[in-house]
Structures are given as structure tokens and as C-alpha cells.
Design a protein around this motif. Sequence first.
Motif, PDB file in Angstrom:
ATOM      1  N   VAL A 139       0.804  -1.322  -0.061  1.00 62.64           N
ATOM      2  CA  VAL A 139      -0.012  -0.225   0.065  1.00 62.64           C
ATOM      3  C   VAL A 139       0.818   1.246  -0.066  1.00 62.64           C
ATOM      4  O   VAL A 139       0.490   2.220  -0.717  1.00 62.64           O
ATOM      5  CB  VAL A 139      -1.013   0.125   1.296  1.00 62.64           C
ATOM      6  N   GLU A 140       1.955   1.394   0.543  1.00 63.84           N
ATOM      7  CA  GLU A 140       2.879   2.359   0.999  1.00 63.84           C
ATOM      8  C   GLU A 140       4.321   1.842   1.132  1.00 63.84           C
ATOM      9  O   GLU A 140       4.384   0.772   1.713  1.00 63.84           O
ATOM     10  CB  GLU A 140       2.551   3.210   2.058  1.00 63.84           C
ATOM     11  N   VAL A 141       5.256   2.802   0.512  1.00 61.73           N
ATOM     12  CA  VAL A 141       6.744   2.460   0.920  1.00 61.73           C
ATOM     13  C   VAL A 141       7.336   3.678   1.425  1.00 61.73           C
ATOM     14  O   VAL A 141       6.759   4.771   1.086  1.00 61.73           O
ATOM     15  CB  VAL A 141       7.210   2.068  -0.404  1.00 61.73           C
ATOM     16  N   PHE A 142       8.077   3.375   2.330  1.00 57.57           N
ATOM     17  CA  PHE A 142       8.926   4.406   3.242  1.00 57.57           C
ATOM     18  C   PHE A 142      10.319   4.330   3.421  1.00 57.57           C
ATOM     19  O   PHE A 142      10.575   3.009   3.878  1.00 57.57           O
ATOM     20  CB  PHE A 142       8.009   4.629   4.565  1.00 57.57           C
ATOM     21  N   VAL A 169       1.379   5.847   6.943  1.00 54.42           N
ATOM     22  CA  VAL A 169       0.615   5.036   7.821  1.00 54.42           C
ATOM     23  C   VAL A 169      -1.119   5.194   7.819  1.00 54.42           C
ATOM     24  O   VAL A 169      -1.742   4.113   7.778  1.00 54.42           O
ATOM     25  CB  VAL A 169       0.987   5.438   9.280  1.00 54.42           C
ATOM     26  N   GLY A 170      -1.378   6.352   7.459  1.00 56.49           N
ATOM     27  CA  GLY A 170      -2.894   6.791   7.452  1.00 56.49           C
ATOM     28  C   GLY A 170      -3.296   6.134   6.249  1.00 56.49           C
ATOM     29  O   GLY A 170      -4.494   5.526   6.244  1.00 56.49           O
ATOM     30  N   THR A 171      -2.584   6.099   5.080  1.00 56.15           N
ATOM     31  CA  THR A 171      -3.104   5.151   3.866  1.00 56.15           C
ATOM     32  C   THR A 171      -3.021   3.718   4.118  1.00 56.15           C
ATOM     33  O   THR A 171      -4.230   3.091   3.808  1.00 56.15           O
ATOM     34  CB  THR A 171      -2.039   5.690   2.679  1.00 56.15           C
ATOM     35  N   PHE A 172      -2.290   3.422   4.706  1.00 55.18           N
ATOM     36  CA  PHE A 172      -2.000   1.973   5.336  1.00 55.18           C
ATOM     37  C   PHE A 172      -3.274   1.548   6.105  1.00 55.18           C
ATOM     38  O   PHE A 172      -4.097   0.402   5.867  1.00 55.18           O
ATOM     39  CB  PHE A 172      -0.652   1.414   5.855  1.00 55.18           C
ATOM     40  N   LYS A 173      -3.795   2.225   6.917  1.00 52.30           N
ATOM     41  CA  LYS A 173      -4.557   2.121   7.836  1.00 52.30           C
ATOM     42  C   LYS A 173      -5.885   1.873   7.177  1.00 52.30           C
ATOM     43  O   LYS A 173      -6.913   1.189   7.534  1.00 52.30           O
ATOM     44  CB  LYS A 173      -4.802   2.991   9.048  1.00 52.30           C
ATOM     45  N   LEU A 174      -6.247   2.882   6.147  1.00 49.30           N
ATOM     46  CA  LEU A 174      -7.386   3.056   5.270  1.00 49.30           C
ATOM     47  C   LEU A 174      -7.405   1.552   4.823  1.00 49.30           C
ATOM     48  O   LEU A 174      -8.792   1.437   4.081  1.00 49.30           O
ATOM     49  CB  LEU A 174      -7.547   4.235   4.393  1.00 49.30           C
TER      50      LEU A 174
END
Length: 176
Positions: A139-142, A169-174
Motif C-alpha cells: 500500500v505504501e513504501v517509506f 501510515v494513514g493510507t495503510f490504515k485505510l
Amino acid sequence: MKKIIAFAGSNSKASINKELAVYASSLIDGVAVEILDLNDFNLPLYSIDLETENGIPDEAHRFLNIIKASDGVVLSLAEHNGAYATVFKNLFDWMTRIEGKTFFGKPMLLMATSPGARGGASVLSIAQDRFPRHNANIVEVFSLPSFSDNFSGGKIVNSELDEELKAKVGTFKLNL
């Protein structure tokens, strides 16, 4: 309540990637978080001969079942010579012998950090190419560069990088 797992692709007792994974997972409210340590999964080095002679170790099945039972994965990969740390690669190899779609489509926040300015960019590139072939839903990469300059007291101290991680993290949680 949703349950996520968080771990580092490292077996260092002082893993900076584990610190990052723990911090990132602490930012996700309203979920149960299980922090995993690869030191708790004792596996021999993978070889086809060993698999043929002894089968697949129970610890590989145990880790795979933890992934399967979770709703999401927070993973921060250590980078050794531009690639996965041996301990992670070995676990990954054993798990793929059980189930090729190792990540079961679970949402994943994929991260890396390192002492250097590239922040594990090489290992992230490898994982972004490889993991979707094993049903990872990245979903996300950091990437957190220069760990000792940007992380202290259990959190990211560079405000721009901290805000970037919080947004991811917000996008991941969604997606949980």
C-alpha cells in the motif's frame, strides 16, 4: 478489532529497522499490534536437500500462519550489501516452499532504514519487484535515510520525514 503484525527483516538485537517498524505500528490506533522478532523463529539455512530429507520446519509454518491470521503487515527491511538480510531471505525462502502467495494479499507498509543517506533504497527496490509476485499488497513504501540523524528516543525527529511516514501510515490504515 483488526490485527496487524510488525517486524524487521533483521535478526540484530539492536535493529534500527525493528525500531522503525515499532514506531510506525504505534501510529496506527484502533488495531491490535503484534511485534515479531525473527530471532524467535529458528530455521536452518534453506536447501532443497534439507527440505527433501526433513520437510519444512514448523517455524516456517508458524510464521506463515501468523501472516495469514493478520489483517496487515508492517515490515522494515534491513539492507545487507544492497539486498535482504540473510535471516529474512532464509525465512522467505522456507515460507514460499509452503505457499507461493506468501503474503495472502494483506495490506503492507513496506519500509527500510539504514545508517546511510539512501535509507535502504536498494532492498526496497528488490522487495517492490519481488513481493507482489507473492501476493503482497504494498500500500505504501517509506525509506528513512541516515537513521542516527533522523531517529531518536523511539521516534522520527525530522519533522518532514515524520509527517511523510504519518501520511503513509494513514493510507495503510485505510486499506486494512
